[in-house]
Scaffold this motif. Structure first.
Motif, PDB file in Angstrom:
ATOM      1  N   LYS A 180       7.351 -11.042   7.152  1.00  0.00           N
ATOM      2  CA  LYS A 180       6.331 -10.148   7.711  1.00  0.00           C
ATOM      3  C   LYS A 180       6.869  -8.739   7.845  1.00  0.00           C
ATOM      4  CE  LYS A 180       3.931 -13.701  10.420  1.00  0.00           C
ATOM      5  NZ  LYS A 180       3.567 -14.146  11.793  1.00  0.00           N
ATOM      6  N   LEU A 181       8.109  -8.625   8.289  1.00  0.00           N
ATOM      7  CA  LEU A 181       8.732  -7.307   8.429  1.00  0.00           C
ATOM      8  C   LEU A 181       8.867  -6.621   7.073  1.00  0.00           C
ATOM      9  CD1 LEU A 181      10.140  -5.160  10.138  1.00  0.00           C
ATOM     10  CD2 LEU A 181      12.286  -6.436   9.849  1.00  0.00           C
ATOM     11  N   GLY A 182       9.301  -7.414   6.076  1.00  0.00           N
ATOM     12  CA  GLY A 182       9.430  -6.851   4.731  1.00  0.00           C
ATOM     13  C   GLY A 182       8.095  -6.407   4.167  1.00  0.00           C
ATOM     14  N   ALA A 183       7.068  -7.216   4.427  1.00  0.00           N
ATOM     15  CA  ALA A 183       5.728  -6.857   3.951  1.00  0.00           C
ATOM     16  C   ALA A 183       5.221  -5.595   4.635  1.00  0.00           C
ATOM     17  CB  ALA A 183       4.769  -8.012   4.197  1.00  0.00           C
ATOM     18  N   PHE A 184       5.554  -5.455   5.921  1.00  0.00           N
ATOM     19  CA  PHE A 184       5.130  -4.246   6.642  1.00  0.00           C
ATOM     20  C   PHE A 184       5.767  -3.002   6.029  1.00  0.00           C
ATOM     21  CE2 PHE A 184       5.823  -1.089  10.002  1.00  0.00           C
ATOM     22  CZ  PHE A 184       4.508  -0.878  10.403  1.00  0.00           C
ATOM     23  N   ILE A 185       7.049  -3.117   5.691  1.00  0.00           N
ATOM     24  CA  ILE A 185       7.752  -1.987   5.080  1.00  0.00           C
ATOM     25  C   ILE A 185       7.160  -1.653   3.706  1.00  0.00           C
ATOM     26  CG2 ILE A 185       9.979  -1.218   4.156  1.00  0.00           C
ATOM     27  CD1 ILE A 185      11.319  -2.976   6.314  1.00  0.00           C
ATOM     28  N   MET A 186       6.714  -2.703   3.003  1.00  0.00           N
ATOM     29  CA  MET A 186       6.179  -2.529   1.643  1.00  0.00           C
ATOM     30  C   MET A 186       4.650  -2.471   1.608  1.00  0.00           C
ATOM     31  SD  MET A 186       8.669  -5.275  -0.294  1.00  0.00           S
ATOM     32  CE  MET A 186       8.047  -4.893  -1.923  1.00  0.00           C
ATOM     33  N   ARG A 187       4.033  -2.243   2.755  1.00  0.00           N
ATOM     34  CA  ARG A 187       2.569  -2.326   2.845  1.00  0.00           C
ATOM     35  C   ARG A 187       1.865  -1.340   1.921  1.00  0.00           C
ATOM     36  NH1 ARG A 187       4.541   0.415   7.088  1.00  0.00           N
ATOM     37  NH2 ARG A 187       3.485   2.303   7.848  1.00  0.00           N
ATOM     38  N   LYS A 188       2.431  -0.152   1.727  1.00  0.00           N
ATOM     39  CA  LYS A 188       1.810   0.830   0.841  1.00  0.00           C
ATOM     40  C   LYS A 188       1.789   0.316  -0.600  1.00  0.00           C
ATOM     41  CE  LYS A 188       2.000   5.612  -0.744  1.00  0.00           C
ATOM     42  NZ  LYS A 188       2.736   6.915  -0.681  1.00  0.00           N
ATOM     43  N   MET A 189       2.910  -0.281  -1.018  1.00  0.00           N
ATOM     44  CA  MET A 189       2.985  -0.819  -2.374  1.00  0.00           C
ATOM     45  C   MET A 189       1.986  -1.956  -2.567  1.00  0.00           C
ATOM     46  SD  MET A 189       5.964  -2.972  -4.271  1.00  0.00           S
ATOM     47  CE  MET A 189       5.270  -4.454  -3.508  1.00  0.00           C
ATOM     48  N   PHE A 190       1.883  -2.834  -1.555  1.00  0.00           N
ATOM     49  CA  PHE A 190       0.933  -3.938  -1.635  1.00  0.00           C
ATOM     50  C   PHE A 190      -0.506  -3.429  -1.726  1.00  0.00           C
ATOM     51  CE2 PHE A 190       4.203  -6.782   0.539  1.00  0.00           C
ATOM     52  CZ  PHE A 190       4.496  -7.463  -0.633  1.00  0.00           C
ATOM     53  N   ALA A 191      -0.815  -2.384  -0.962  1.00  0.00           N
ATOM     54  CA  ALA A 191      -2.164  -1.818  -0.970  1.00  0.00           C
ATOM     55  C   ALA A 191      -2.486  -1.213  -2.333  1.00  0.00           C
ATOM     56  CB  ALA A 191      -2.298  -0.759   0.117  1.00  0.00           C
ATOM     57  N   GLU A 192      -1.505  -0.533  -2.926  1.00  0.00           N
ATOM     58  CA  GLU A 192      -1.706   0.069  -4.245  1.00  0.00           C
ATOM     59  C   GLU A 192      -1.897  -1.003  -5.317  1.00  0.00           C
ATOM     60  OE1 GLU A 192       1.747   2.471  -4.680  1.00  0.00           O
ATOM     61  OE2 GLU A 192       0.947   4.151  -3.511  1.00  0.00           O
ATOM     62  N   THR A 193      -1.121  -2.092  -5.216  1.00  0.00           N
ATOM     63  CA  THR A 193      -1.244  -3.191  -6.176  1.00  0.00           C
ATOM     64  C   THR A 193      -2.605  -3.866  -6.062  1.00  0.00           C
ATOM     65  OG1 THR A 193       1.145  -3.605  -6.113  1.00  0.00           O
ATOM     66  CG2 THR A 193      -0.259  -5.385  -6.931  1.00  0.00           C
ATOM     67  N   LYS A 194      -3.041  -4.068  -4.827  1.00  0.00           N
ATOM     68  CA  LYS A 194      -4.348  -4.686  -4.599  1.00  0.00           C
ATOM     69  C   LYS A 194      -5.463  -3.820  -5.171  1.00  0.00           C
ATOM     70  CE  LYS A 194      -7.353  -6.514  -0.955  1.00  0.00           C
ATOM     71  NZ  LYS A 194      -7.537  -6.709   0.506  1.00  0.00           N
ATOM     72  N   GLU A 195      -5.354  -2.518  -4.980  1.00  0.00           N
ATOM     73  CA  GLU A 195      -6.366  -1.597  -5.502  1.00  0.00           C
ATOM     74  C   GLU A 195      -6.334  -1.577  -7.023  1.00  0.00           C
ATOM     75  OE1 GLU A 195      -9.461   1.310  -5.159  1.00  0.00           O
ATOM     76  OE2 GLU A 195      -8.661  -0.285  -3.875  1.00  0.00           O
ATOM     77  N   PHE A 196      -5.146  -1.642  -7.592  1.00  0.00           N
ATOM     78  CA  PHE A 196      -4.983  -1.646  -9.048  1.00  0.00           C
ATOM     79  C   PHE A 196      -5.636  -2.873  -9.676  1.00  0.00           C
ATOM     80  CE2 PHE A 196      -2.280  -3.377 -12.522  1.00  0.00           C
ATOM     81  CZ  PHE A 196      -2.593  -2.450 -13.499  1.00  0.00           C
ATOM     82  N   MET A 197      -5.564  -4.012  -8.986  1.00  0.00           N
ATOM     83  CA  MET A 197      -6.093  -5.261  -9.523  1.00  0.00           C
ATOM     84  C   MET A 197      -7.546  -5.518  -9.146  1.00  0.00           C
ATOM     85  SD  MET A 197      -2.817  -7.792  -8.998  1.00  0.00           S
ATOM     86  CE  MET A 197      -3.581  -9.120  -9.916  1.00  0.00           C
ATOM     87  N   ASN A 198      -8.150  -4.641  -8.369  1.00  0.00           N
ATOM     88  CA  ASN A 198      -9.528  -4.825  -7.917  1.00  0.00           C
ATOM     89  C   ASN A 198     -10.501  -4.578  -9.070  1.00  0.00           C
ATOM     90  OD1 ASN A 198     -11.966  -4.939  -6.606  1.00  0.00           O
ATOM     91  ND2 ASN A 198     -11.450  -3.453  -5.028  1.00  0.00           N
ATOM     92  N   TYR A 199     -11.211  -5.635  -9.479  1.00  0.00           N
ATOM     93  CA  TYR A 199     -12.129  -5.524 -10.619  1.00  0.00           C
ATOM     94  C   TYR A 199     -13.265  -4.540 -10.356  1.00  0.00           C
ATOM     95  CZ  TYR A 199     -15.685  -8.267  -8.170  1.00  0.00           C
ATOM     96  OH  TYR A 199     -16.637  -8.678  -7.276  1.00  0.00           O
TER      97      TYR A 199
END
Length: 344
Positions: A262-281
């Motif tokens: 969870k801590l690692g995901a929090f630190i990488m939250r911006k990257m996860f958000a960008e990836t999710k947006e990139f894959m959004n059909y």
């Protein structure tokens, strides 16, 4: 003005998403004029709460709706006052309207468009061409993904030509690299259809043929367009979407499995958000039915306003680049070369 008709019923988020998407498109394209087709009272009620240019919006009343439970052929024949059939009728009869966007029944739209709108001169069969994002930041089109199950090598060549011109007109891909979906990259691989199609695609001057493509290469970015029969294409795109969704579920499950994750995901939250947006059909619009004499875009049934706006943008760019005329010219050149070969 460039006029387009929007089917405002039949989708999961209708009529709000089609209406809001159309209004967003009006802001993007100053010369766009939209015709909203559906139940007039509902559309008027939603529009009354919006700020928009009333001089570029028209309502076409339709009292009925084609649902996903309706048999396509019956729906086309019996539901003449549905929003989809009223839209197709207007599209056919009014030369000033260049295209249509719908998030309704895929089967009914293909059936209705084929019977009511007709094909571009020279086209044997229309084909669907959805777009997916690739891992290098680009896009890849898949043609066909369900409109044609049993096809010939000539169908595949037309899919390649129509798809290449679509990517150029709608997305600015000047010389799309075309791949033929197969079980191996070698030229001799595959069944009779693929073996016959390979040399045919290789000799077609209107496309840049890059050879066979295995399914695992779809998202690499090596190919801009993949040509296949509708059965294989439908399996390919659904398997890819399913695999990506399951990987995201697994990732989410692993993140919540420990406080360190969870801590690692929090630190990488911006990257996860960008990836999710990139894959959004929703960002990539809909699946264009290539080969019809007017532009028709089928949005996903769960499309939101942003996705509908993207669908309209696809249609607008195709019209601006004279897509229909480009396809007709390309197929005419192929036909002329075929005649010359026969006369030799």
């Amino acid at each position: 003005m460039r006029k387009i008709v929007i089917d405002c019923a039949g989708g999961d988020n209708s009529p709000n998403a089609p209406i809001e998407g159309a209004l967003s498109a009006l802001e993007k394209f100053p010369d766009l004029y939209v015709i909203l087709c559906g139940k007039e009272e509902e559309i008027s009620s939603i529009l009354s709460e919006k700020a928009y240019d009333g001089g570029r919006v028209e309502i076409l009343n339709a009292s009925d709706v084609i649902t996903c439970h309706d048999k396509p052929t019956d729906a086309v024949r019996l539901k003449k006052d549905s929003s989809m059939m009223r839209s197709l009728k207007l599209l056919r009869e009014d030369d000033g309207i260049f295209g249509m966007v719908s998030t309704g029944s895929t089967g009914a739209l293909v059936c209705g468009a084929t019977l009511r709108i007709g094909r571009i001169k020279g086209v044997i069969r229309p084909a669907f061409c959805p777009i997916l994002p690739t891992m290098d930041g680009g896009i890849v089109g898949i043609c066909d993904t369900g409109a044609n199950i049993d096809i010939t090598p000539e169908h595949l060549r037309q899919f390649a030509v129509m798809g290449s011109l679509y990517l150029r007109c709608a997305f600015g891909v000047e010389s799309p690299n075309v791949g033929l979906l197969n079980i191996g990259t070698e030229a001799e691989k595959g069944d009779a259809l693929r073996k016959e199609a390979y040399p045919l695609l290789s000799e077609t001057e209107e496309i840049r043929f890059g050879g066979n493509m295995e399914a695992r290469e779809l998202l690499e970015g090596k190919f801009d367009l993949v040509c296949c029969d509708g059965f294989s294409g439908n399996v390919l795109i659904k398997a890819t979407e399913g695999a990506c969704l399951e990987m995201l579920k697994k990732l989410k499950k692993d993140i919540f499995s420990s406080w360190k994750n969870k801590l690692g995901a929090f630190i990488m939250r911006k990257m996860f958000a960008e990836t999710k947006e990139f894959m959004n059909y929703q960002n990539y619009g809909g699946s264009v039915l290539l080969g019809t004499s007017k532009v028709i875009v089928k949005g996903h049934g769960s499309s939101d306003a942003r996705a509908v706006c993207a669908c309209i943008s696809q249609a607008y760019r195709m019209e601006s680049a004279s897509y229909v005329e480009c396809v007709e010219d390309a197929l005419l050149k192929i036909e002329q070369r075929n005649r010359e070969k026969e006369n030799v």
